[in-house]
Design a protein around this motif. Sequence first.
Motif, PDB file in Angstrom:
ATOM      1  N   VAL A   1      -5.612  -3.856   1.685  1.00 21.96           N
ATOM      2  CA  VAL A   1      -6.130  -2.584   1.183  1.00 21.96           C
ATOM      3  C   VAL A   1      -5.821  -2.314  -0.305  1.00 21.96           C
ATOM      4  O   VAL A   1      -6.734  -1.981  -1.061  1.00 21.96           O
ATOM      5  N   PRO A   2      -4.580  -2.465  -0.764  1.00 28.53           N
ATOM      6  CA  PRO A   2      -4.318  -2.126  -2.168  1.00 28.53           C
ATOM      7  C   PRO A   2      -5.139  -2.976  -3.129  1.00 28.53           C
ATOM      8  O   PRO A   2      -5.601  -2.506  -4.168  1.00 28.53           O
TER       9      PRO A   2
ATOM     10  N   TRP B   1      -8.651  -1.580  -3.300  1.00 29.96           N
ATOM     11  CA  TRP B   1      -8.797  -0.373  -4.099  1.00 29.96           C
ATOM     12  C   TRP B   1      -9.096  -0.708  -5.557  1.00 29.96           C
ATOM     13  O   TRP B   1      -9.698   0.067  -6.269  1.00 29.96           O
TER      14      TRP B   1
ATOM     15  N   GLY C   1       0.828  -1.203   0.000  1.00 36.46           N
ATOM     16  CA  GLY C   1       0.000   0.000   0.000  1.00 36.46           C
ATOM     17  C   GLY C   1       0.861   1.251   0.000  1.00 36.46           C
ATOM     18  O   GLY C   1       0.593   2.221  -0.712  1.00 36.46           O
ATOM     19  N   GLN C   2       1.950   1.218   0.783  1.00 38.47           N
ATOM     20  CA  GLN C   2       2.811   2.392   0.834  1.00 38.47           C
ATOM     21  C   GLN C   2       3.555   2.593  -0.468  1.00 38.47           C
ATOM     22  O   GLN C   2       3.753   3.712  -0.920  1.00 38.47           O
TER      23      GLN C   2
ATOM     24  N   GLY D   1       4.030   7.413   1.594  1.00 37.61           N
ATOM     25  CA  GLY D   1       2.844   6.749   2.121  1.00 37.61           C
ATOM     26  C   GLY D   1       1.716   7.677   2.495  1.00 37.61           C
ATOM     27  O   GLY D   1       0.737   7.255   3.071  1.00 37.61           O
TER      28      GLY D   1
ATOM     29  N   VAL E   1      -3.278   8.595   0.243  1.00 35.41           N
ATOM     30  CA  VAL E   1      -4.710   8.822   0.315  1.00 35.41           C
ATOM     31  C   VAL E   1      -5.035   9.538   1.605  1.00 35.41           C
ATOM     32  O   VAL E   1      -4.912   8.983   2.673  1.00 35.41           O
ATOM     33  N   GLU E   2      -5.396  10.772   1.515  1.00 41.64           N
ATOM     34  CA  GLU E   2      -5.820  11.447   2.719  1.00 41.64           C
ATOM     35  C   GLU E   2      -6.996  12.331   2.403  1.00 41.64           C
ATOM     36  O   GLU E   2      -7.056  12.972   1.363  1.00 41.64           O
ATOM     37  N   ALA E   3      -7.930  12.346   3.350  1.00 42.41           N
ATOM     38  CA  ALA E   3      -9.090  13.192   3.136  1.00 42.41           C
ATOM     39  C   ALA E   3      -8.641  14.647   3.127  1.00 42.41           C
ATOM     40  O   ALA E   3      -7.790  15.056   3.906  1.00 42.41           O
TER      41      ALA E   3
ATOM     42  N   THR F   1     -12.545   2.853   0.322  1.00 42.88           N
ATOM     43  CA  THR F   1     -12.344   3.776  -0.791  1.00 42.88           C
ATOM     44  C   THR F   1     -13.001   5.132  -0.556  1.00 42.88           C
ATOM     45  O   THR F   1     -13.186   5.901  -1.469  1.00 42.88           O
ATOM     46  N   THR F   2     -13.373   5.422   0.701  1.00 44.03           N
ATOM     47  CA  THR F   2     -14.045   6.700   0.925  1.00 44.03           C
ATOM     48  C   THR F   2     -13.075   7.784   1.356  1.00 44.03           C
ATOM     49  O   THR F   2     -13.476   8.889   1.696  1.00 44.03           O
ATOM     50  N   GLY F   3     -11.763   7.497   1.369  1.00 48.21           N
ATOM     51  CA  GLY F   3     -10.796   8.530   1.712  1.00 48.21           C
ATOM     52  C   GLY F   3     -10.474   8.574   3.190  1.00 48.21           C
ATOM     53  O   GLY F   3     -10.356   9.630   3.788  1.00 48.21           O
ATOM     54  N   ILE F   4     -10.343   7.394   3.812  1.00 48.64           N
ATOM     55  CA  ILE F   4      -9.975   7.326   5.230  1.00 48.64           C
ATOM     56  C   ILE F   4      -8.446   7.291   5.315  1.00 48.64           C
ATOM     57  O   ILE F   4      -7.796   6.649   4.496  1.00 48.64           O
ATOM     58  N   PRO F   5      -7.850   8.001   6.278  1.00 46.55           N
ATOM     59  CA  PRO F   5      -6.382   8.049   6.342  1.00 46.55           C
ATOM     60  C   PRO F   5      -5.750   6.660   6.422  1.00 46.55           C
ATOM     61  O   PRO F   5      -6.342   5.730   6.963  1.00 46.55           O
ATOM     62  N   LEU F   6      -4.525   6.548   5.911  1.00 50.00           N
ATOM     63  CA  LEU F   6      -3.884   5.239   5.775  1.00 50.00           C
ATOM     64  C   LEU F   6      -3.697   4.553   7.123  1.00 50.00           C
ATOM     65  O   LEU F   6      -3.825   3.340   7.217  1.00 50.00           O
TER      66      LEU F   6
ATOM     67  N   LEU G   1     -11.156   5.941  -5.634  1.00 47.36           N
ATOM     68  CA  LEU G   1     -11.417   6.769  -4.459  1.00 47.36           C
ATOM     69  C   LEU G   1     -12.768   7.448  -4.656  1.00 47.36           C
ATOM     70  O   LEU G   1     -13.102   7.895  -5.754  1.00 47.36           O
TER      71      LEU G   1
ATOM     72  N   LEU H   1       2.562   1.814  -3.385  1.00 46.49           N
ATOM     73  CA  LEU H   1       1.649   2.331  -4.406  1.00 46.49           C
ATOM     74  C   LEU H   1       1.433   3.825  -4.252  1.00 46.49           C
ATOM     75  O   LEU H   1       0.987   4.496  -5.165  1.00 46.49           O
ATOM     76  N   MET H   2       1.714   4.313  -3.043  1.00 47.63           N
ATOM     77  CA  MET H   2       1.439   5.713  -2.760  1.00 47.63           C
ATOM     78  C   MET H   2       2.749   6.480  -2.683  1.00 47.63           C
ATOM     79  O   MET H   2       3.413   6.448  -1.648  1.00 47.63           O
TER      80      MET H   2
ATOM     81  N   ASN I   1     -11.460  14.386  -1.588  1.00 47.72           N
ATOM     82  CA  ASN I   1     -10.493  13.307  -1.381  1.00 47.72           C
ATOM     83  C   ASN I   1      -9.414  13.417  -2.443  1.00 47.72           C
ATOM     84  O   ASN I   1      -9.714  13.664  -3.610  1.00 47.72           O
TER      85      ASN I   1
END
Lengths: 197, 827
Positions: free
Chosen positions: B376-377, B380, A60-61, A68, A71-73, B309-314, A141, A63-64, A149
Amino acid sequence: MLAGAAAILALVLGLLLAAFRRRGTASDEAAGVKVWIIGLGFVFSMSVLAALTVYGLFAGQRLMPGAGAGVEAGVGTRVGADVVSVSAEARQWSWRFAYDDRPDHITDDVLHIPAGRPVDVAITTTDVVHSFWVPRLAGKLDAIPGHVNTLRIEADTPGTYQGLTAEYNGPGYRAHVFTVEAHDAQSWDAFVAGDRQ
Amino acid sequence: MTALRRHRKLSAIWSSEPGFRGWFSSVNHSDLGRMFLVTAFFFFLVGGVLAMLIRAQLATPHSAFADAGAFAQFFTMHGTIMMFLFAIPTFEGLAIYLLPKMLGTRDLAFPRLTAYGYWCYAFGGSMLLVALVFGIAPDGGWFMYPPLTGPLHSPGINTDFWLIGITFVEISAICAAVELCVSILKYRAPGMSLDKMPIFAWYALVTALMILTGFPPLILGSVLLELERAFGLPFFQADLGGDSLLWQHLFWLFGHPEVYIIFLPAAGVISTIIPVMARTTLLGYGWIVASAVALAFLSFGLWVHHMFTTGIPLMGLAFFSAASTLVAVPTGVQVFAWIGTLWKGRPEMHLPMLHIFGFFFTFVIGGLTGVMVAVVPFDWQAHDTAFITAHLHYVLFGGFVFPILAGIYYWLPLVSGRKRFFRLGEVAFALIFLGFHGTFLAMHWVGLMGQRRRIETYDAETGWGAINLISSISSFIMAIGLAMVLIDVLIHAFVAVRGGRNPWKAGTLEWASMSPPPAYNFASLPHVTSRDAFHGDPGLANRLAKGEGYLGDPQSARRETLTVDIATGDPDFMVIYPGNTRLPILMAAVTGLFFLSILIKLYWLTPLALAGVAALALVWVWRLGARTDAGPQDAGRGVTLALAGETEKSPGWWGSVFLLVANATFFGSLLFGYAFLWTVAPGWPPQDWLAPSLVELGIGGAAALTSALAMRLAIRGNRHRARPLPGLAFALTATLVTAVTFAMLLSRVPPPDGHAYAATLFVLGSYALCHALIAGLMLAFAIARARRGYTSPARQAEFHIVSLWTDYLAVIATLSLLAAHLPGFLA
């Protein structure tokens, strides 16, 4: 992941069928608890799952980009010099894209990005919940009313990529698609300068 | 008295009215359990037909069979019916039918409540059927995300059918859950301590507790969304301080436990059948109970994994991802304990075992794809594709339908008293198994190729055509298999030859009853000394029929049973059940009128219907009780017991405790929603707060606390001097003062359609007002009962029940007042 899953499935079914083949003496309760519940139930499933979770977090990290913080709101995504910022606004049933590098310009259902550079897409919606998804560039997302987002996407090579909405949003859901145009450096500069659409 | 005369006498006392009239007045758990199951399978057929329509539409590219609107109704109703009108009621029906027999008693704790729950389910389900028939069924997807389902984007009545119909049906789930909790904990054969309970009872207990804590968030969400749709209270509108994410949280707070609410009863069936089929006992009974409990706890920490996928912090994602994979551990423990049980014994391949094999194969695949999705990945990418649809069908069909089919074939000889004759079941299993895997393996595949769920058609160039065609053809093979099961069961029920008692040589007590079981289950109640009570004691059934157990001497025309101490299983009280009555169906009909009045916006009818429900509830409770002390009763085998009405903690007290657990979860969800909107929703703080008032806060809080204390005074007064009235009158006054405070608060709340803050305060105030009125009604009832001589220092049970509700009022009134006034003070 698939091979591991198949191996576990084979193990479980093998043990299941072996129970019908076996015609030995009945084993006692204490030994059974040790082998089946402690051994297979706890130790085996715990170790598989721990490995998988750790793998998932690292993947996951990776990919970002941006350590890391992908993805952050809302705001807060780390912005390097190289990062391009665009915004995507969904409605029933189209997408409207705007560009920080070219503030006066808006495109409908076509998102222009530079290839080879990370792009932060600020996603929101004017009506219902949608989801922004370009399968070949990143995961999806959601676009949520009242929230922004931010998703990091990156196209390695120039070209056209298919984008989709991935959250049911009413009768126009199926046809609610868009395309992503990834430009090489030269044509991106031209796009930013406003020479072409 | 001979066994036959005892049977005739007990039948006269316990039987329902003959013929179809009995359906409407029966309160017997065997009748109602069967009615639940038949109705649930009717809805399974309806949901199955909808699935066939979906597969017919998707079989080929550019199919012109259904348009997008009709297709949306198909998939929404398919999910809704299968979840709410098939799976949960099937659990309820199975538990209602089996548990008293397994626990060695004569009925559930509240027979009239069983009937009321059934009729709420039947009427609420009918509402949704009507919507389906007229083509105005819900169409926003079974998880109903606003704003798509809000008043702006779904103005039609479709969504209202969902919100109102499902809330109506959930009343039956809550009723059944309360009843199952009390029944399992209190209504068992003497000697059956908790560790001697059949494993199915443990699973049912955990499931019932999960329903009590899992359903209230959804009920709250439905109430809020309906308030938004009907009266414009903007809970989910971002521009007025609401947030559509609140719905997603409330929905999945329910929705994830729901998966385990469906799986756990099925696991209970598996844990019951496997040891019998393997001629041994269950391996690791305590471990299995512990993992069921662990599963229940973990499942409440998982709801966010539907919102990756709603934009919750990692960091949040990491936590919920770890929790999601952790839930596989107790599941793994159970799966391996079952296989270990098979190894311990000598398994035989009967038809129920075939379906259990189908369960293992399917459920393990579903679990493994579930672990993939928890990464998680991967999620997505897979989220909202056909891969997810396929995964959830592996979990639900594998984890629920196969075990239930196993259960049907296992318990059918008990229900019908017959032997299976044709070998239709084996062929049906093969068709179902092959058809299922054909359908959903293919669906995993197109999902990974990018086919989204819920699209009504697709282009030929996508290359999905062939796979979808395979999937559709397989689904029809599965449907044929399921139809054959239906035919097999019908043949079995009506024309098969009579069979003997206990064909599987099982050890649980339901087999010690006659097949089919009589209305009273057991002519006398056994004394249980081991977990497999019937196993080493084949003469037990005959001794019970001869009246050698407890309560074997039916002298008066009372429906008698006894309750036990929760932990030890020592008998503690005797219970007299109410007889046949049409009150439950009447009360369900009036409840239905309340929901209908909101659905079709006949608001003048709403208060009338509510008054009707309250009046019927008073009649309901008034009919119980006596005007003289009965004293100790002979329960047989040298045991004398007090009547439950002459104790402090009667069944009604326990029922109130569990109902209040659900109620408190509802209230807690409301406070969560308030805090969530405040901290997360855009458009906060609101323009103006409620003007805070120390006077209102002080008077309201003091009055609510006073009513709780005065109720204690009433109990003391009754116990020592047989004078409960002063305390009751004092409590009633204090309760009415509380009600008036909240009425004043409501009149001062800013316009609730202007901002989500005011809307939340409005709901909070109404909730507290409603509870003040309920407590007031109960106190008035208690006063009337005391004046008419229905209470005495011994007959005190009703006071203790009322006391629970005044205590609850004190807690929620104080919290509501603080939540309403504090922000104003702070601002």
